[in-house]
Design a protein around this motif. Sequence first.
Motif, PDB file in Angstrom:
ATOM      1  N   GLU A   1      -2.641  13.302   0.750  1.00 16.96           N
ATOM      2  CA  GLU A   1      -3.725  12.342   0.626  1.00 16.96           C
ATOM      3  C   GLU A   1      -4.998  13.096   0.272  1.00 16.96           C
ATOM      4  N   VAL A   2      -5.732  12.585  -0.715  1.00 15.89           N
ATOM      5  CA  VAL A   2      -6.970  13.218  -1.143  1.00 15.89           C
ATOM      6  C   VAL A   2      -8.057  12.148  -1.244  1.00 15.89           C
ATOM      7  N   THR A   3      -9.282  12.586  -1.350  1.00 15.20           N
ATOM      8  CA  THR A   3     -10.405  11.664  -1.471  1.00 15.20           C
ATOM      9  C   THR A   3     -10.989  11.732  -2.870  1.00 15.20           C
ATOM     10  N   ARG A   4     -11.147  10.579  -3.475  1.00 19.05           N
ATOM     11  CA  ARG A   4     -11.856  10.444  -4.730  1.00 19.05           C
ATOM     12  C   ARG A   4     -12.971   9.438  -4.522  1.00 19.05           C
ATOM     13  N   HIS A   5     -13.802   9.210  -5.532  1.00 17.41           N
ATOM     14  CA  HIS A   5     -14.941   8.306  -5.363  1.00 17.41           C
ATOM     15  C   HIS A   5     -14.497   6.903  -4.959  1.00 17.41           C
ATOM     16  N   ALA A   6     -13.277   6.522  -5.367  1.00 18.65           N
ATOM     17  CA  ALA A   6     -12.766   5.192  -5.015  1.00 18.65           C
ATOM     18  C   ALA A   6     -12.241   5.139  -3.587  1.00 18.65           C
ATOM     19  N   GLY A   7     -12.155   6.282  -2.907  1.00 23.82           N
ATOM     20  CA  GLY A   7     -11.647   6.312  -1.540  1.00 23.82           C
ATOM     21  C   GLY A   7     -10.437   7.221  -1.400  1.00 23.82           C
ATOM     22  N   ARG A   8      -9.663   6.988  -0.360  1.00 22.43           N
ATOM     23  CA  ARG A   8      -8.458   7.783  -0.107  1.00 22.43           C
ATOM     24  C   ARG A   8      -7.338   7.338  -1.027  1.00 22.43           C
ATOM     25  N   VAL A   9      -6.660   8.310  -1.635  1.00 22.04           N
ATOM     26  CA  VAL A   9      -5.536   8.005  -2.526  1.00 22.04           C
ATOM     27  C   VAL A   9      -4.383   8.944  -2.212  1.00 22.04           C
ATOM     28  N   VAL A  10      -3.185   8.511  -2.587  1.00 22.89           N
ATOM     29  CA  VAL A  10      -1.994   9.349  -2.409  1.00 22.89           C
ATOM     30  C   VAL A  10      -1.772  10.121  -3.709  1.00 22.89           C
ATOM     31  N   LEU A  11      -1.735  11.442  -3.595  1.00 24.62           N
ATOM     32  CA  LEU A  11      -1.559  12.310  -4.756  1.00 24.62           C
ATOM     33  C   LEU A  11      -0.189  12.958  -4.722  1.00 24.62           C
ATOM     34  N   LEU A  12       0.521  12.856  -5.840  1.00 30.27           N
ATOM     35  CA  LEU A  12       1.803  13.533  -6.019  1.00 30.27           C
ATOM     36  C   LEU A  12       1.651  14.507  -7.184  1.00 30.27           C
ATOM     37  N   THR A  13       1.873  15.781  -6.929  1.00 29.79           N
ATOM     38  CA  THR A  13       1.889  16.785  -7.994  1.00 29.79           C
ATOM     39  C   THR A  13       3.321  17.280  -8.189  1.00 29.79           C
ATOM     40  N   TYR A  14       3.663  17.572  -9.424  1.00 30.71           N
ATOM     41  CA  TYR A  14       5.019  18.061  -9.717  1.00 30.71           C
ATOM     42  C   TYR A  14       5.023  18.689 -11.102  1.00 30.71           C
ATOM     43  N   GLN A  15       6.158  19.248 -11.490  1.00 26.01           N
ATOM     44  CA  GLN A  15       6.339  19.822 -12.812  1.00 26.01           C
ATOM     45  C   GLN A  15       7.565  19.225 -13.485  1.00 26.01           C
TER      46      GLN A  15
ATOM     47  N   ALA B   1       0.824  -1.202   0.000  1.00 30.32           N
ATOM     48  CA  ALA B   1       0.000   0.000   0.000  1.00 30.32           C
ATOM     49  C   ALA B   1       0.863   1.259   0.000  1.00 30.32           C
ATOM     50  N   PRO B   2       0.637   2.174  -0.938  1.00 31.75           N
ATOM     51  CA  PRO B   2       1.426   3.403  -0.966  1.00 31.75           C
ATOM     52  C   PRO B   2       1.031   4.341   0.168  1.00 31.75           C
ATOM     53  N   THR B   3       1.984   5.091   0.643  1.00 29.28           N
ATOM     54  CA  THR B   3       1.757   6.107   1.665  1.00 29.28           C
ATOM     55  C   THR B   3       2.448   7.391   1.207  1.00 29.28           C
ATOM     56  N   THR B   4       2.158   8.473   1.892  1.00 38.91           N
ATOM     57  CA  THR B   4       2.853   9.713   1.556  1.00 38.91           C
ATOM     58  C   THR B   4       4.363   9.557   1.771  1.00 38.91           C
ATOM     59  N   GLY B   5       4.717   8.755   2.778  1.00 38.04           N
ATOM     60  CA  GLY B   5       6.133   8.528   3.061  1.00 38.04           C
ATOM     61  C   GLY B   5       6.817   7.707   1.977  1.00 38.04           C
ATOM     62  N   SER B   6       6.157   6.635   1.512  1.00 38.69           N
ATOM     63  CA  SER B   6       6.778   5.797   0.482  1.00 38.69           C
ATOM     64  C   SER B   6       6.878   6.531  -0.853  1.00 38.69           C
ATOM     65  N   VAL B   7       5.874   7.337  -1.166  1.00 38.79           N
ATOM     66  CA  VAL B   7       5.939   8.111  -2.409  1.00 38.79           C
ATOM     67  C   VAL B   7       7.062   9.142  -2.331  1.00 38.79           C
ATOM     68  N   THR B   8       7.220   9.758  -1.165  1.00 37.74           N
ATOM     69  CA  THR B   8       8.278  10.749  -0.995  1.00 37.74           C
ATOM     70  C   THR B   8       9.659  10.117  -1.093  1.00 37.74           C
TER      71      THR B   8
END
Length: 212
Positions: free
Chosen positions: A143-157, A115-122
Amino acid sequence: MAARTRAYAVVGLALVAAVTAGCSGTGSGSGSTTSPAGSSSGGGGGQNNAAPTESNPPGDIPDNQAFVAYRPSGGSFTGFTVKVPEGWARTGQGGTTVFTDKLNTVKITAVSAAAPTTGSVTSKVIPQLRSQVPKFAAPKVSEVTRHAGRVVLLTYQGDSAKDPVTGKVVRDAFERYAFYRAGHEVDLTLSGPVNADNVDPWRIVSDSFAWR
């Protein structure tokens, strides 16, 4: 007789002069008439009636864009659906499927993982992307909420690949959603030019993700 001949000669010369002058005047008038007609057909009058130039920033997805459900039929994991823009070009390799149109991309990757976490993504994902994406910058994990539930979101450029025809490079903004269930992770990455206003289309796509 000689006087009458001279008179005829004088009249003839006068007629020739009059005809020459008339021809010369007609030519000049013809030229002056043609020039304004050409100007009005290709100049200001025509431009005023032309259709307006598209003013949206490059990469804007049209408001009337239709979306269709994508259901993977091959690969190691097929237990999900997600809506993608209709008509976009599709390519695939292994567990990754990519939909593209002009400057925008929807990339879907399915893997077996913890399971991904904010820590593992970082600690894991950001270093990988930093080495893969030209001029990678401004990463933010949440972490954000979508219809599928809680997900880890990474934004970048990052910079896009160079266009093979024009040679241009576009500065892109990325949204990477990590969906997870029972040992399966699906990474949904949405990207387009930084100045494009694609908030609503990207919300439609990310909200549409569902497990099967």
